[in-house]
Design a protein around this motif. Structure first.
Motif, mmCIF file in Angstrom:
data_model
loop_
_atom_site.group_PDB
_atom_site.id
_atom_site.type_symbol
_atom_site.label_atom_id
_atom_site.label_comp_id
_atom_site.label_asym_id
_atom_site.label_seq_id
_atom_site.Cartn_x
_atom_site.Cartn_y
_atom_site.Cartn_z
ATOM 1 N N ASP A 58 10.614 -5.706 -5.595
ATOM 2 C CA ASP A 58 9.617 -4.700 -5.154
ATOM 3 C C ASP A 58 10.013 -4.167 -3.671
ATOM 4 O O ASP A 58 10.066 -4.977 -2.782
ATOM 5 C CB ASP A 58 8.248 -5.662 -5.161
ATOM 6 C CG ASP A 58 6.907 -4.809 -4.493
ATOM 7 O OD1 ASP A 58 7.227 -3.898 -3.626
ATOM 8 O OD2 ASP A 58 5.898 -5.099 -5.144
ATOM 9 N N ASN A 75 3.109 4.653 1.086
ATOM 10 C CA ASN A 75 1.626 5.261 0.696
ATOM 11 C C ASN A 75 1.534 6.597 0.532
ATOM 12 O O ASN A 75 2.104 7.364 1.273
ATOM 13 C CB ASN A 75 0.683 4.604 1.721
ATOM 14 C CG ASN A 75 0.911 3.154 1.882
ATOM 15 O OD1 ASN A 75 1.009 2.552 1.016
ATOM 16 N ND2 ASN A 75 1.275 2.648 3.261
ATOM 17 N N HIS A 93 9.441 2.058 5.821
ATOM 18 C CA HIS A 93 9.678 2.068 4.537
ATOM 19 C C HIS A 93 11.197 2.274 4.267
ATOM 20 O O HIS A 93 11.924 1.989 3.444
ATOM 21 C CB HIS A 93 8.854 3.221 3.981
ATOM 22 C CG HIS A 93 7.382 2.772 3.869
ATOM 23 N ND1 HIS A 93 6.557 3.560 4.610
ATOM 24 C CD2 HIS A 93 6.651 1.735 3.315
ATOM 25 C CE1 HIS A 93 5.437 3.057 4.390
ATOM 26 N NE2 HIS A 93 5.340 2.060 3.690
ATOM 27 N N TYR A 145 -5.962 -5.119 -1.172
ATOM 28 C CA TYR A 145 -4.480 -4.892 -1.202
ATOM 29 C C TYR A 145 -4.208 -6.146 -1.902
ATOM 30 O O TYR A 145 -3.358 -6.113 -2.818
ATOM 31 C CB TYR A 145 -4.027 -4.934 -0.030
ATOM 32 C CG TYR A 145 -2.652 -4.753 0.258
ATOM 33 C CD1 TYR A 145 -1.772 -4.028 -0.363
ATOM 34 C CD2 TYR A 145 -1.715 -5.509 1.265
ATOM 35 C CE1 TYR A 145 -0.497 -3.861 -0.192
ATOM 36 C CE2 TYR A 145 -0.483 -5.654 1.523
ATOM 37 C CZ TYR A 145 0.216 -4.584 0.706
ATOM 38 O OH TYR A 145 1.479 -4.611 0.862
ATOM 39 N N ASP A 192 -2.338 -7.115 -5.342
ATOM 40 C CA ASP A 192 -0.922 -8.004 -5.485
ATOM 41 C C ASP A 192 -1.252 -9.078 -6.264
ATOM 42 O O ASP A 192 -0.141 -9.683 -7.094
ATOM 43 C CB ASP A 192 -0.635 -8.437 -4.161
ATOM 44 C CG ASP A 192 0.600 -7.305 -3.528
ATOM 45 O OD1 ASP A 192 1.274 -7.263 -4.511
ATOM 46 O OD2 ASP A 192 0.330 -7.093 -2.345
HETATM 47 N N1 ARG Z 1 2.630 0.018 0.389
HETATM 48 C C1 ARG Z 1 2.847 -1.165 1.300
HETATM 49 C C2 ARG Z 1 2.969 -0.620 2.632
HETATM 50 O O1 ARG Z 1 3.337 0.542 2.935
HETATM 51 C C3 ARG Z 1 3.906 -1.930 0.719
HETATM 52 C C4 ARG Z 1 3.726 -2.716 -0.610
HETATM 53 C C5 ARG Z 1 4.863 -3.810 -0.590
HETATM 54 N N2 ARG Z 1 4.565 -4.135 -2.097
HETATM 55 C C6 ARG Z 1 3.427 -5.088 -2.464
HETATM 56 N N3 ARG Z 1 3.665 -5.503 -3.449
HETATM 57 N N4 ARG Z 1 2.751 -5.496 -1.657
HETATM 58 O O2 ARG Z 1 3.090 -1.530 3.523
#
Ligand code: ARG
Length: 582
Positions: A119, A124, A133, A314, A318
């Motif tokens: 992952d 976002n 990222h 969040y 998960d």
């Molecule tokens: N979208 C999240 C961020 O920008 C990261 C996601 C990481 N993966 C997960 N399974 N939580 O911080």
């Protein structure tokens, strides 16, 4: 093909098994210093202690029992009872010959191609993809490449943030100021979207009625209202297009499965946690009280699973994702690549999953954290005017500077090259430099982003490695030879110390790959490739290749060929292509 270390450990284990109780798994390790030979075995000391005998006597017994004379020079006992191993040259030569005909260069595929999920990247929607990222993308891709090369079935998942309150705000705001954006494709770019998002957030924080409207918009979206869904789709599409530009530049392959994918499973998670008795209501919210996490007052910390307004967090997503990945995807190992700041989040999610019976074996999941990218002033990376750096600009600048460096070099060397050549080399070098600068750091530390350092032709940089590779290709071009053709089925000889050093380094690739697989630290591979390039350069300075007498000539060409192939393979595992000329 088992690595040298594996072969030696096998021999030692075979000979010593049954003789003494509880031998450590690694009987033989690489020598701590070159003057002690190539490998050493230090087990006589702890054994002596537990048996009440002298370490030297034990060491002598080991030396008398172990059969390695086809691999090593006669074993030596040093100091109180260390056993030093020195590889035989004809053994080295034979190993290299075997490597020469192996397309995997000694890296054996795993016996069982288990399924691994990585992952990574996971930006976002409606927000700018930031350097964090970028790190996740580069590190995650490298780990995926290494595990794929070892034969695992890797599922590369992009867990994009494509769901949640931000869409309620955005939709409500856009309805006011730019309704077209909610019904028409391509009227916004990501920059606009990010700006609108910021404004929407401001309104959300200060305007009660806007806040309420946004909440209702989320409920509508989650309830499957077609207009809301269409608007949401458009917004996602726009962001996706921008992310794709970055992935294209970096040559990244990812399967998008965002947070929204798990939306239908969230109520089930709440029900499951309730069923196993983990759920507690606290101030209207459904939560699980965590073990080993407490707030400032020392009270146990709750993980909120469902907020009092019915919304999810969040962490809830998960949990649902973890369950899905284990049960439906049947993943044996799941790796999460995010910044170190999310360590607690993952520890908490893993704990709740384990206590709920969703995660039977906690060793199956790993958070792979990384540190911050800092500017040369040691602070958070910013543009000169103090704004967050856009990734596209950052990568473009790296390419631009690589081009400048190349043009300067061409001028100094009085070389003429076509614009296509210059463009291609600059592109590869610029992107490679950014990737390598990131991967060559121990990922857990912060690092300072410096174009000058990462583009330098000297030191542990991408240009240095790319140059070593191109140099070998130029040796072949100048000599008008094909290494691969002329070095098939030859016998190697290694009279010079620098060629012996190079030979030993070439034989270490499989050890290094296994280490990266275990520790998930790409910098180990970078260090190895850097060391290999240095050893090649030392060899090339000391040993004539094309001008050597015939038997040495082919042997040395084979060393050149193997070095080039190892560099090419190693760099490809870092996500970096090679250049035949630069
Ligand atoms: N979208 C999240 C961020 O920008 C990261 C996601 C990481 N993966 C997960 N399974 N939580 O911080």
């Amino acid at each position: 093909m088992p690595s040298i270390l594996e072969q030696l450990n096998q021999r030692f284990a075979q000979a010593l098994a049954g003789q003494w109780p509880a031998l450590p798994p690694a009987l033989v390790v690489p020598a701590s210093q070159a003057k002690f030979g190539d490998f050493q075995c230090n087990i006589a000391l702890p054994l002596a202690k537990s048996l009440g005998q002298s370490p030297r006597a034990i060491a002598e017994q080991i030396v008398a029992t172990v059969q390695v004379d086809d691999i090593c020079e006669p074993l030596e006992i040093a100091g109180p009872g260390f056993i030093n191993l020195r590889l035989k040259l004809d053994y080295l030569a034979r190993q290299l010959q075997a490597l020469q005909t192996d397309s995997h260069l000694g890296v054996t595929p795993v016996a069982i191609p288990a399924r691994v999920i990585i992952d990574f990247s996971s930006p976002n929607i409606a927000k700018e993809m930031h350097v964090g990222h970028l790190r996740s993308t580069i590190i995650g891709d490298c780990l995926a490449r290494v595990l794929e090369f070892r034969g695992y079935e890797v599922l590369r998942l992009n867990h994009v943030g494509d769901w949640g309150t931000q869409f309620g705000m955005l939709i409500t705001y856009l309805k006011e100021v730019y309704p077209d954006a909610l019904i028409q494709a391509d009227v916004l770019d990501l920059g606009d979207l990010v700006a609108f998002y910021k404004q929407a957030k401001l309104r959300f924080d200060e305007d009660e009625s806007f806040k309420e409207a946004s909440r209702q918009a989320v409920v509508k979206l989650q309830g499957g209202d077609p207009d809301s869904l269409q608007a949401w789709q458009l917004l996602c599409e726009q962001s996706r297009r921008e992310f794709q530009v970055i992935y294209q530049l970096l040559d990244i392959r990812l399967t998008e499965r965002g947070e929204s994918f798990y939306n239908p499973f969230l109520p089930g998670i709440v029900a499951e946690l309730d069923r196993v008795g983990l759920l507690t209501e606290d101030a209207g919210a459904q939560c699980v009280f965590l073990e080993g996490f407490s707030n400032k007052e020392g009270q146990p910390l709750p993980l909120i699973i469902q907020k009092s307004d019915g919304g999810y967090n969040y962490a809830t997503t998960d949990l649902a994702a973890l369950k899905y990945r284990l049960e439906t995807d049947q993943a044996q190992r799941i790796i999460y690549v995010t910044d170190a700041g999310q360590a607690n989040h993952f520890a908490q999610v893993f704990q709740v999953a384990q206590r709920a019976g969703i995660l039977p074996d906690p060793s199956q999941v790993e958070h792979v954290p990384f540190g911050l990218v800092k500017g040369e002033d040691g602070k958070k990376l910013k543009t000169r005017s103090g704004e967050t750096v856009r990734l596209k600009d950052l990568l473009d600048e790296a390419v631009q500077r690589a081009r400048q460096d190349l043009e300067n070099r061409l001028m100094q060397e009085e070389r003429q090259e076509t614009p296509e050549f210059i463009q291609q080399v600059a592109q590869v070098v610029g992107i490679a430099a950014v990737k390598y600068a990131d991967l060559s750091q121990n990922r857990t530390s912060d690092y300072v982003f410096s174009y000058d350092k990462m583009l330098a032709l000297q030191g542990n940089t991408a240009p240095y490695l790319l140059y070593a590779y191109a140099r070998i290709q130029s040796i072949a071009r100048e000599g008008k030879v094909s290494f691969q053709q002329e070095t098939e089925a030859i016998s190697m000889s290694l009279p010079e110390p620098t060629e012996q050093q190079l030979a030993k380094a070439l034989l270490q690739l499989s050890e290094v790959i296994q280490e990266v697989e275990k520790t998930l630290l790409p910098n180990r591979l970078c260090d190895y490739l850097y060391d290999l390039s240095k050893k090649f350069n030392q060899f090339y300075e000391n040993c004539p290749v094309l001008k050597a007498e015939e038997s040495l000539r082919v042997s040395r060409m084979a060393l050149c060929d193997l070095t080039a192939r190892t560099l090419k393979l190693g760099l490809s595992l870092l996500g970096i292509p090679v250049l035949e000329r630069m």
